[in-house]
Design a protein around this motif. Structure first.
Motif, mmCIF file in Angstrom:
data_model
loop_
_atom_site.group_PDB
_atom_site.id
_atom_site.type_symbol
_atom_site.label_atom_id
_atom_site.label_comp_id
_atom_site.label_asym_id
_atom_site.label_seq_id
_atom_site.Cartn_x
_atom_site.Cartn_y
_atom_site.Cartn_z
ATOM 1 N N PHE A 127 5.200 -3.197 4.053
ATOM 2 C CA PHE A 127 5.734 -3.484 2.723
ATOM 3 C C PHE A 127 6.627 -4.704 2.870
ATOM 4 O O PHE A 127 7.575 -4.714 3.652
ATOM 5 C CB PHE A 127 6.533 -2.303 2.177
ATOM 6 C CG PHE A 127 6.896 -2.472 0.725
ATOM 7 C CD1 PHE A 127 6.051 -2.010 -0.271
ATOM 8 C CD2 PHE A 127 8.076 -3.109 0.350
ATOM 9 C CE1 PHE A 127 6.365 -2.181 -1.621
ATOM 10 C CE2 PHE A 127 8.399 -3.282 -0.989
ATOM 11 C CZ PHE A 127 7.539 -2.814 -1.974
ATOM 12 N N THR A 158 1.994 5.222 -0.662
ATOM 13 C CA THR A 158 1.473 3.867 -0.872
ATOM 14 C C THR A 158 1.789 3.370 -2.280
ATOM 15 O O THR A 158 1.188 2.403 -2.750
ATOM 16 C CB THR A 158 -0.043 3.829 -0.623
ATOM 17 O OG1 THR A 158 -0.686 4.771 -1.491
ATOM 18 C CG2 THR A 158 -0.359 4.154 0.825
ATOM 19 N N TRP A 206 3.053 -4.263 -1.004
ATOM 20 C CA TRP A 206 2.253 -3.913 0.160
ATOM 21 C C TRP A 206 1.326 -5.055 0.519
ATOM 22 O O TRP A 206 0.651 -5.626 -0.330
ATOM 23 C CB TRP A 206 1.425 -2.662 -0.120
ATOM 24 C CG TRP A 206 2.226 -1.400 -0.179
ATOM 25 C CD1 TRP A 206 2.652 -0.743 -1.294
ATOM 26 C CD2 TRP A 206 2.695 -0.646 0.946
ATOM 27 N NE1 TRP A 206 3.361 0.377 -0.940
ATOM 28 C CE2 TRP A 206 3.405 0.476 0.426
ATOM 29 C CE3 TRP A 206 2.594 -0.788 2.331
ATOM 30 C CZ2 TRP A 206 4.005 1.419 1.246
ATOM 31 C CZ3 TRP A 206 3.191 0.148 3.153
ATOM 32 C CH2 TRP A 206 3.883 1.248 2.613
#
Length: 303
Positions: free
Chosen positions: A61, A148, A55
């Motif tokens: 990403f 995430t 990330w």
């Protein structure tokens, strides 16, 4: 099976993914022949030393293309990923998850698409054997809800040149009697040399600073060793007087100079007087060479 069969955060094996959506159980990029999906697989942590998977601070990403050895090329699965929108394919990302068994598990992160502003960039990264090569890195932008989970980039590559001036801090080094590696020894020589020259220039009334340059596609910040702002000089320091070291300094200076305005003068700072041929090499490109004298001062090839 439809999207409801796999929720963000679910943990699955690659065999599960293949059975549900097609694709293969090998490779980081797995296009399916039975569905409109391309499955993407990344490790739990960024590849050792590469710093190009994870990330970024841009909300994307960053996903390295396929090809374990040598320069990567935009063919086969890399091309499939680059063309996913045109070919009507969805991108689904899976990242390695901790497992208590020998079976490798992946966490489903969610659906993505290539960033419309900059879908990918090229940078340098080590291959499986540690050799530096050119790789393609795709910017994956989330579509809807995503997890995430996963590694973070130490430095997110800039989309445009970013230059930042920073105060120069003199580094005082203290020699210790223990053994150190050759590379660490050279680094310490460079640190002591930069500090000594900075103090010398300041004693002459010069203003000293440092400059950081972030270049598009680069996963590291380039730092100019020393900038004499009074005389508009970029100074690159090397801890050896070898041809290899001088050539490296020349390349770095020429790379940095093109980003600065007004165009600066260039100088190489070395720990001792180099052989005449290397001084002539630098002079042919109008690069000054500087080294310490025996009285606490410095000698310039321009003198």
């Amino acid at each position: 099976m439809d999207d409801t069969a796999l929720a963000v955060g679910d943990e699955v094996t690659r065999e599960d993914v293949r059975a549900r959506f097609g694709g293969t159980t090998q490779g980081a990029i797995s296009p399916s022949k039975s569905t409109n999906r391309i499955m993407l697989f990344a490790g739990e942590a960024a590849s050792a030393g590469s710093g190009v998977v994870g990330w970024g601070s841009d909300g994307c990403f960053h996903f390295m293309g396929a090809g374990a050895h040598g320069d990567q090329v935009m063919r086969q699965t890399n091309r499939s990923l680059a063309m996913h929108k045109k070919e009507g394919r969805e991108l689904h990302l899976f990242i390695g998850a901790p497992s208590r068994t020998t079976t490798k598990m992946y966490k489903y992160v969610g659906r993505f698409e290539l960033d419309p502003g900059e879908p990918y960039y090229w940078t340098d990264a080590p291959d499986a054997s540690g050799a530096i090569r050119s790789v393609v890195v795709f910017r994956l932008s989330p579509v809807g809800e995503v997890s995430t989970h996963g590694p973070r980039l130490p430095v997110t590559p800039a989309r445009e040149i970013a230059i930042e001036e920073a105060p120069f801090h003199i580094i005082r080094t203290v020699d210790r009697p223990h053994r150190i590696s050759a590379s660490r020894s050279v680094t310490r020589v460079e640190g002591a040399l930069v500090s000594a020259y900075a103090q010398y220039l300041q004693s002459l009334g010069r203003d000293i600073t440092s400059v950081q340059i972030r270049m598009p596609g680069e996963t590291k910040v380039s730092v100019v060793d020393l900038v004499d702002t009074t005389e508009n000089r970029l100074i690159e320091v090397k801890g050896q007087v070898t041809r290899q070291a001088v050539r490296a300094a020349i390349g770095q200076l020429l790379d940095y100079r093109r980003f600065l305005n007004p165009t600066p003068h260039l100088a190489v700072l070395l720990p001792a007087e180099p052989r005449r041929d290397l001084i002539d090499l630098c002079a042919s490109m109008c690069i000054e060479v500087v080294w310490p004298d025996d009285h606490g001062g410095f000698v310039s090839s321009n003198d």
